[in-house]
Design a protein around this motif. Structure first.
Motif, PDB file in Angstrom:
ATOM      1  N   GLU A 182       0.823  -1.215   0.000  1.00  0.00           N
ATOM      2  CA  GLU A 182       0.000   0.000   0.000  1.00  0.00           C
ATOM      3  C   GLU A 182       0.855   1.262   0.000  1.00  0.00           C
ATOM      4  OE1 GLU A 182      -3.141  -0.046   2.928  1.00  0.00           O
ATOM      5  OE2 GLU A 182      -3.398  -2.193   2.624  1.00  0.00           O
ATOM      6  N   ALA A 263      -3.399   0.466  -3.461  1.00  0.00           N
ATOM      7  CA  ALA A 263      -2.702  -0.820  -3.438  1.00  0.00           C
ATOM      8  C   ALA A 263      -1.975  -0.927  -4.771  1.00  0.00           C
ATOM      9  CB  ALA A 263      -3.692  -1.963  -3.284  1.00  0.00           C
ATOM     10  N   THR A 265      -1.097  -3.219  -7.191  1.00  0.00           N
ATOM     11  CA  THR A 265      -1.445  -4.594  -7.561  1.00  0.00           C
ATOM     12  C   THR A 265      -0.672  -5.000  -8.815  1.00  0.00           C
ATOM     13  OG1 THR A 265      -3.228  -4.155  -9.141  1.00  0.00           O
ATOM     14  CG2 THR A 265      -3.797  -4.003  -6.789  1.00  0.00           C
ATOM     15  N   ILE A 272      -7.697   2.251  -2.859  1.00  0.00           N
ATOM     16  CA  ILE A 272      -8.358   1.579  -1.736  1.00  0.00           C
ATOM     17  C   ILE A 272      -9.342   2.530  -1.089  1.00  0.00           C
ATOM     18  CG2 ILE A 272      -8.005   0.706   0.595  1.00  0.00           C
ATOM     19  CD1 ILE A 272      -5.603  -0.740  -0.281  1.00  0.00           C
TER      20      ILE A 272
END
Ligand code: AMP
Length: 415
Positions: A182, A263, A265, A272
């Protein structure tokens, strides 16, 4: 410039240090403030969520700028009340602050703006909850729809716990789980122009290794040596500018601090959450490295002149902050314990109070934090832990792994 700072936690102590260090700030008043802030500002009593009371205080102290720290006053309309008195205010209107105050509203804006985020459903009854949990599978992410001071989110593999949290909250947002490290990105904006600060990482879980329940945040560091190149540019282009444009289109421009929680990814950064104010404790580390005078920057955002502000300047090196929490935090923190070793540079007060005889006592869950800079992350981390070691507070606890994985090069983006 005369500045009124609203709030009294660690974030506001960090803001107060930044504002007091700006030569253009000739007077700093904090309401209600805290014993740490008292060293750099005049303290006044106020109920931070009372719009009329804050606006009256701003008039009384002849503020040229009001800086609102926490989210609750923003959602309550304090910025609107101050603006109505003709005083510049750093902080969004109540309408725009719904970006933080309602998860459903935030999802709605993100969808309209095409912002990459987790797929989600808003659910109001057990059947809808069950359907959403089935669709996304474990790990389950269940968020209280309203303001919950960072503690309304449950992420769990335990289906019964997910259902229980949903039932307790009433209206919830259930969403797809996002995997990846994060990042908190703070963006100063006047509604149109937007200036990113250094990305930071915070630590939400109470225990080492990200174990235990979520908290308001147990530590933070900046900069992030492991983020993909262009992260900030990409997020400004794909998230921040589309979101600001959507809010302008709705007639509720967002001016203040847009906090983008991301986040990272395998498919790229995903939002988020948004917050409508500086994050705590990331503010402590981000402002520790900001060289540009803070008052001038926030005043430019508050007066629609951010586009003309000079580029930000940053100190070299890194900053780390470690939160010292009271016994029982987050479930049921004990307060009123004596604190020693806290009256030194680098100690930020979050939940403290001072007796008439000068004794410092705990007065909240997150009590204080040790914030230090250094030539690199490892040095800043050692210095922050050295500060915390010298603080004595019965029953207190802190994480021992703040910034450790980043120092050791152990943070990777799944893929
Ligand atoms: P929030 O209050 O929305 O920031 O959520 C608190 C914490 O819950 C975040 O910092 C994440 O660690 C976690 N979280 C929230 N939403 C998700 C998600 N969709 N996937 C994974 N973790 C999440």
């Amino acid at each position: 410039m005369r500045v009124l700072l609203v709030g009294g936690g660690g974030r506001e102590h960090a803001l107060a240090l930044g504002l007091a260090g700006d030569p253009a700030v000739e007077a700093l008043v904090a309401a209600p403030g805290n014993p740490g802030i008292a060293a750099v500002a005049e303290l006044r009593e106020v109920t931070p969520t009372d719009p009329a009371a804050v606006a009256a205080l701003a008039v009384e102290v002849a503020a040229d700028l009001v800086v609102i720290g926490p989210e609750a006053p923003l959602v309550a309309g304090v910025a609107d009340a101050v603006r109505a008195k003709g005083i510049a205010v750093f902080g969004p209107s109540a309408e725009a602050a719904r970006l933080e105050g309602s998860k459903t509203f935030a999802k709605d804006v993100m969808t309209a703006a095409g912002v990459p985020t987790a797929r989600a459903y808003t659910c109001e009854d057990a059947a809808a909850v069950a359907h959403a949990l089935d669709e996304f599978g474990a790990p389950y992410v269940v968020k209280d729809d309203g303001l919950a001071a960072g503690k309304g989110v449950v992420v769990t593999d335990d289906r019964a716990a997910a259902e229980r949290h949903a039932a307790e909250c009433g209206r919830v947002v259930i969403e797809e789980y996002l995997s990846g490290p994060e990042v908190s990105l703070f963006v100063v904006t006047d509604g149109e122009a937007a200036v990113p600060l250094l990305p930071a990482q915070d630590f939400k879980r109470v225990g080492d290794g990200d174990t235990g329940p979520n908290t308001g945040g147990m530590g933070a560091y900046t900069p992030l040596p492991w983020t993909p190149p262009n992260l900030v540019d990409d997020v400004m282009r794909d998230v921040v500018h589309p979101t600001l444009a959507e809010l302008r289109r709705r007639g509720t421009p967002f001016a203040g601090l847009l906090y983008v929680g991301l986040a990272i990814t395998p498919s790229g950064p995903r939002v988020i959450e948004f917050n409508a104010r500086f994050g705590d404790p990331e503010t402590q580390v981000v402002l520790a490295l900001l060289e540009t005078p803070l008052g001038g920057l926030l005043h430019a955002a508050a007066t629609g002149t951010l586009g003309a502000h000079s580029p930000l300047r940053w100190r070299d090196g890194a900053a780390v902050t470690v939160v010292v929490a009271a016994e029982g935090y987050p479930a049921g923190p004990r307060t009123g314990d004596v604190i020693t070793g806290a009256d030194r540079a680098g100690i930020i007060h979050a939940g403290t109070r001072r007796d008439a005889d000068g004794t410092l006592r705990s007065a909240g869950g997150r009590v204080l934090c040790g914030t230090a800079t250094g030539p690199d992350l490892a040095a800043a981390r050692d210095a922050a832990y050295a500060l915390v070691r010298d603080v004595e507070l019965a029953g207190s606890h802190h994480r021992t792994d703040i910034a450790a994985a980043a120092v050791d090069g152990r943070i990777t983006i799944p893929g």
